[in-house]
Design a protein around this motif. Sequence first.
Motif, PDB file in Angstrom:
ATOM      1  N   GLU A 124      32.536  38.628  34.842  1.00  0.00           N
ATOM      2  CA  GLU A 124      34.115  38.655  34.691  1.00  0.00           C
ATOM      3  C   GLU A 124      34.820  37.776  34.565  1.00  0.00           C
ATOM      4  O   GLU A 124      35.545  37.200  33.779  1.00  0.00           O
ATOM      5  N   ASN A 127      33.807  34.861  31.698  1.00  0.00           N
ATOM      6  CA  ASN A 127      34.340  35.366  30.555  1.00  0.00           C
ATOM      7  C   ASN A 127      35.915  35.101  30.392  1.00  0.00           C
ATOM      8  O   ASN A 127      36.524  34.375  29.625  1.00  0.00           O
ATOM      9  N   GLN A 128      36.715  35.147  31.718  1.00  0.00           N
ATOM     10  CA  GLN A 128      37.967  34.883  31.791  1.00  0.00           C
ATOM     11  C   GLN A 128      38.409  33.543  31.684  1.00  0.00           C
ATOM     12  O   GLN A 128      39.256  33.242  30.913  1.00  0.00           O
TER      13      GLN A 128
END
Lengths: 227, 820
Positions: A124, A127-128
């Motif tokens: 997560e 990707n952020q």
Amino acid sequence: MIETFNLTKTFKTESVETIALRDVNLKVEKGDFMAIMGPSGCGKTTLLNILGTIDDITSGSYAFFGQDISKLNEKQKTELRKRNIGFVFQNFNLIEELSVYENIELPLVYLGWKKKDRTTRVNEVVNQLNISHRKDLFPGQLSGGQQQRVAVARAIIAKPALLLADEPTGNLDSMHGEEVMMLLNDLNKSGTTIIMVTHSQRDASYSRRVVHLFDGQIINENIVGLS
Amino acid sequence: MVGNYFHTGFKVLLRQKGYTLLNIIGLAMGIAVFTFIFLFIQSEIRYDRQWTDHQNIYRITSEYSVDETVENIALTPFRLADDFMKEFPQVESATNMFFTDPSDINDVSSVTYNDVVYEIPDITLSGPNFFKIFDYDFVEGNADLALTKANTMAISSEIAYMIFGDEPAVGKSLQTVVREYTISGVFEKKCNPTHHNFDAVVSVSSLEESSLARLKRDWYWLTCYTYIKINDTTDIDNLDVAFNDFATQKRKEVLQDEEIELDGYFMNKFEPISHVHYNTSLQYDSPTNTDRRYLYIFGIIAAFILLTASINYINLATARSLKRIKEIGVRKVIGATKKQLILQYISESIIITTIAFILALSVVELLMPKFNELVGKELTLVESIFTGGGIYFGILLLLLMLVLAIIGGSFPAFVLTSFKPANVLKGSSLLIQKNGKQVFSAGFLRKFLVTVQYIVSIGLIISTLIIYAQMDFLNSHDLGFEKDNIFVINTPDDTTFEKQVPKFLKTLAKDKSITGVSSAMNVPGYTESKMLFYVGDTLNHNIQTLNYYNVGYNYFELLKASLLKGSFFSSEIYDENYNHYIINEAAAEFLALDSVIGISLSISFDESFREGKIVGVIKNFHFSSLHNEVEPLVFLLNPNNSRYVIVKYRNGQYNEALKHIREVWDSFNEGSFLHYTLLDTKLESLYKGDNNMLSLFIYFAIFVILISSLGLYGLTSYLIQQRTREIGIRRVLGGSEMRILTMLAIVYLRVVLFAGIISSVIVYFLMNSWLNSFAYHIEINVWYFVAGILMTVTIAFITVSIRSFKVVREKPSVSLNYSG
């Protein structure tokens, strides 16, 4: 969220005593983005270390979410730190032997997260922060800007309430520095409280408040945009 | 979580390949050498413990004194075994076993089966009780009955296979020159070692009746080893007293009957069978016996090597931990607890030690054949660990692994994790401070550990130099004769050949590769006999025991012995009924006569006197090892008793000479093996134990210096990392490369010098004691120590320089930017 009262810190060697911070009174609310500025040796990093519970105070008090930090032992401080505070350093302080992925994952390991949950969360965050294609590389293989993105990722992986950044752009060129500051800005907008030590007026402009330190004392405080 | 520690540990170690490799190789090398030494010592202390009730088995030895010289001999008279069986019911079983010189042969050495001649290297004779006391495993035949009948022999399974292949051996016959022997049993030479060394045992009853009768009568003729097995309730000290009382009384009677007066005593001693292998004080004992002190020395060296390797390991871990201060800080900031950090570092340490141990044991397994060659054994790792107490060694190794893992992992863990993260993040300081005071200096700890390591290294190097010098001294010591280019040929033990010896010698001398031939009963380095001599007027009995050689013509000329007085032997003076003697200087001094030439010497031979006189004195003749003072020695001219034929060949013509000897041998002795040794090889074998020790010391010294250098290399790496910036600054300020290299090296050179001084003191005392075990030895002088220390200093300097050179040569701009 954070409140200090007459916070004082002295360093002693066998013959000399140096006062690093003197009667610092500071209040930081949830969602704040505060910059601490001042010349070299004025006590900025010492203050940040104390706020991050990795250094002790000599006198005065420091409360974090109302809890008196000076009353905690090392183990309790570690516990508080790993649940609530993330750090970003000027020289990144990534562990050279671990890959990008493992560096970012480390706080979750220490928090005792399950592997599956860790994987989900790390993916997560990478990707952020747009570093998912570099997660198998080692810090030595990255540019300074990329390393700092990894350091930021590591700092926010456990969703800390407070992010402490010590000259986060100090070792970066202006383009990469800009990137990192945008990143911090975004984080702050999404609710993370940030306290940042910086030399750079430009970096400070991203914050909402600027505190000026001189010889260990707060000499003035500005609200960005009002000054 | 634990899995994660190991996973991370592996990754960390893989990323730091240099450090990991250095640490694993150093530790593995130490453990491997330690294991080798352990296996060696273990195999040595196992000797003769495999026999059932070995604690009840004793060997009887002899001690006698004539004229204040005390002799200790492993042999006894033949009759003792019978006396024990007859007179002492507390003795369950007793047996004798004949002494055979390993280089000697007798009529059964060459045996014929199906028209093929085979050689059995070591043969002895013994009685029916032998295999009752020593329970060898019999693969064929019955141990209890194996030696009961005349003209039978028990052979080892190796010999059985050599002669009969896979066919059964028992019941088959082997033909020798003299008679036929029937195989009565086949035994396994057990893997567990014993001081016995034979491939075949012939039943004692095969001896001729007349010899047997004489053997059974004699109380003074030392011919056999005697072994007894007592029952559980017997006190050995009581038996000792009772037996010696009995034997002394019997000997007294013999002397009275023969009207001989002796100023001295004769007694027998009882030696536990498991002690036999460590007794090197007896004459005529097994040549494979080991001086117990060597085992102690090896044990100490093993411990030191392990210590060195362990110190290295801990040292490298310590040095590395200083580099990892920052990493620890980062981990703490991120939220690692002390416990988590400790477990992390110990996990890494466990990985390294485990790999090192596996590697070490693999190396041991791989190099085992080479090691066996070096020490002359047949050891295997698996068997050594899983038998006879070896399991304790296995456990010891495991414990050691764990202890090392914990100590090596704990420094970074316990010490560094207890400091404030903020301090740790700042710091690459070697000094750790608390309240402004220095509480711990990692540099000091490291220096201390390096010092201990170098004390061991330098000690081994100096010892090796001294041992080498002593061995060189022994090899070049003037023996009173020339030992080079000489064949010593064993002659067959049959009267037909004996008569042909003069012709045999003449034929041998014909080839131009041969420069001299002679015959003798005795040759230096082989066994000598002792004889009672009546010196001077035979009526005025001055009786002396002297070493005694029977030699033929040309003996002294061939050996290039120097004549001091009188003349050598010649065929003109030989008289079958009157003896002629040449003595060595030591004998001349011992007899303390004003003029020796012409003095009469008589011997009691076959119960009658044989008179004679001294015709010459030669320069001292070292006929046995230089461990002992040269003893008085008497040579008797006796050209008819030729156990050995001695052949000197022209330098460089070894092959031609041997070819000629073979041809002549075959023409005289059809169907018999040519047994020969080279005199210099035989004499060298007297120092086999010492030479083995030298080669082991050389290996040990190499290993220890290698392990220490690896350690120093690793430490320098870290020193350099700490000081890269400083080196840059010094270079900017104008420091020369050499000067900076010296500065880096000097820290450890001081340590090496200091270690050298401590080491020298210890080595001086140890080596002095070793040298004193030789009657002839070098004196320790200061140069051995200077050389040893200089060698080590040089190696240390090179080690530090190799590692430092690159950094020192680096452009200062690069090293200044280094953020170590």
